[in-house]
Design a protein around this motif. Sequence first.
Motif, PDB file in Angstrom:
ATOM      1  N   MET A 215       0.829  -1.202   0.000  1.00 28.15           N
ATOM      2  CA  MET A 215       0.000   0.000   0.000  1.00 28.15           C
ATOM      3  C   MET A 215       0.866   1.255   0.000  1.00 28.15           C
ATOM      4  O   MET A 215       0.612   2.214  -0.732  1.00 28.15           O
ATOM      5  CB  MET A 215      -0.917  -0.002   1.227  1.00 28.15           C
ATOM      6  CG  MET A 215      -2.002  -1.053   1.214  1.00 28.15           C
ATOM      7  SD  MET A 215      -2.967  -1.001   2.751  1.00 28.15           S
ATOM      8  CE  MET A 215      -4.131  -2.319   2.468  1.00 28.15           C
ATOM      9  N   ASP A 216       1.907   1.243   0.828  1.00 32.42           N
ATOM     10  CA  ASP A 216       2.787   2.413   0.908  1.00 32.42           C
ATOM     11  C   ASP A 216       3.477   2.691  -0.420  1.00 32.42           C
ATOM     12  O   ASP A 216       3.760   3.849  -0.758  1.00 32.42           O
ATOM     13  CB  ASP A 216       3.843   2.204   2.000  1.00 32.42           C
ATOM     14  CG  ASP A 216       3.233   2.262   3.396  1.00 32.42           C
ATOM     15  OD1 ASP A 216       2.137   2.848   3.534  1.00 32.42           O
ATOM     16  OD2 ASP A 216       3.842   1.712   4.329  1.00 32.42           O
ATOM     17  N   SER A 217       3.741   1.629  -1.194  1.00 32.62           N
ATOM     18  CA  SER A 217       4.464   1.801  -2.459  1.00 32.62           C
ATOM     19  C   SER A 217       3.651   2.558  -3.498  1.00 32.62           C
ATOM     20  O   SER A 217       4.194   3.023  -4.503  1.00 32.62           O
ATOM     21  CB  SER A 217       4.868   0.432  -3.015  1.00 32.62           C
ATOM     22  OG  SER A 217       3.715  -0.304  -3.418  1.00 32.62           O
ATOM     23  N   ARG A 218       2.330   2.666  -3.279  1.00 34.25           N
ATOM     24  CA  ARG A 218       1.488   3.379  -4.240  1.00 34.25           C
ATOM     25  C   ARG A 218       1.650   4.891  -4.137  1.00 34.25           C
ATOM     26  O   ARG A 218       1.243   5.632  -5.017  1.00 34.25           O
ATOM     27  CB  ARG A 218       0.015   3.014  -4.012  1.00 34.25           C
ATOM     28  CG  ARG A 218      -0.290   1.530  -4.184  1.00 34.25           C
ATOM     29  CD  ARG A 218      -1.736   1.244  -3.800  1.00 34.25           C
ATOM     30  NE  ARG A 218      -2.015  -0.191  -3.748  1.00 34.25           N
ATOM     31  CZ  ARG A 218      -3.136  -0.715  -3.245  1.00 34.25           C
ATOM     32  NH1 ARG A 218      -4.061   0.093  -2.742  1.00 34.25           N
ATOM     33  NH2 ARG A 218      -3.314  -2.018  -3.230  1.00 34.25           N
TER      34      ARG A 218
END
Length: 327
Positions: free
Chosen positions: A314-317
Amino acid sequence: MQNLLEDLKELLQQDERLVVDGKLLKNKIIELALQLDTSLIKILLKSASIKQYFFQDVDGILVFDKIKFQKFVTNKAFLPDSYTSFKNKIGLIEDDEYMNEGREVVLAWPYKDCVLEGKQSEEDEKLSEFFWNEILAPDEIDKLLSVKVMTSFKEYTSTDIRPVETFGKELNMLIKGNNLLTLHSLKKRFSDQIKLIYIDPPYNTGNDGFGYNDNFNHSSWLTFFKNRMESAYPLLSRDGSIWINLDDTEVHYAKIVCDEIFGRENFIANVIWQKKYAPQNDARFFSDNHDHILVYAKNVQYFKLNLLPRSAEMDSRYKNPDCTSSN
């Protein structure tokens, strides 16, 4: 007997509380009679025949026989089609008056003051249903909603199925049966203990299995829905919530019914979720690709969502760094 019937009907027409669209309301007549309503009694005393039949002279004092009057009015010969105090239309009311605007409103419909004993199942499809009036048929309602014995419990494991003699709260239960009767049968054991209720009632679209035979299909659905919401409410724990899945057909009416039962202040959200990913090319107007989930808390002060932790995926988005400022 016929003259007495006509005399009584003519007298009762004088009380505007008892008349809707030119028709007498049997339920309202009985309610006021049992309350010994002074205005109603004064009207009844205007007729000598009514006075003689429903009043007794006790040492010079006239005593109204409300039980005899109730039995007479509930006779099928007297207003056979009138067994709900609500008008034969659906609308918003406040203090029993239909209204167009207002801050606190509730929805009214025919048979709202009844319990619907549905008779439909896969085996006996579209049998006639019964509406038990909450005032006129309390014994029938108590019998219908009394605790039922559940039998033939089985435990399903990853390897086999075995009968269950006793079970505790650690076991999950899948109960097959009438959900209204089941909800009432669970009250004694599970009142104020259920954290979450999810309900997916019939949408009343005409092709979803809700095919009752009466001329008030919309009213039947509202009564069906109200009965179950009222039964679910006491099962919820203080921090519990109910999630109700519906489509556009009835969701807006259901919202007002739920405001009345759960309290408007306990409304959490109307969650819109996408149920189709391809356009419906045969749609008459718009392609219907969403449904609703109405979410209500038992008490909004104690309601808390269990948020999922953010994962690395999720953080990579998110490509842009968080902006922090200092003065």
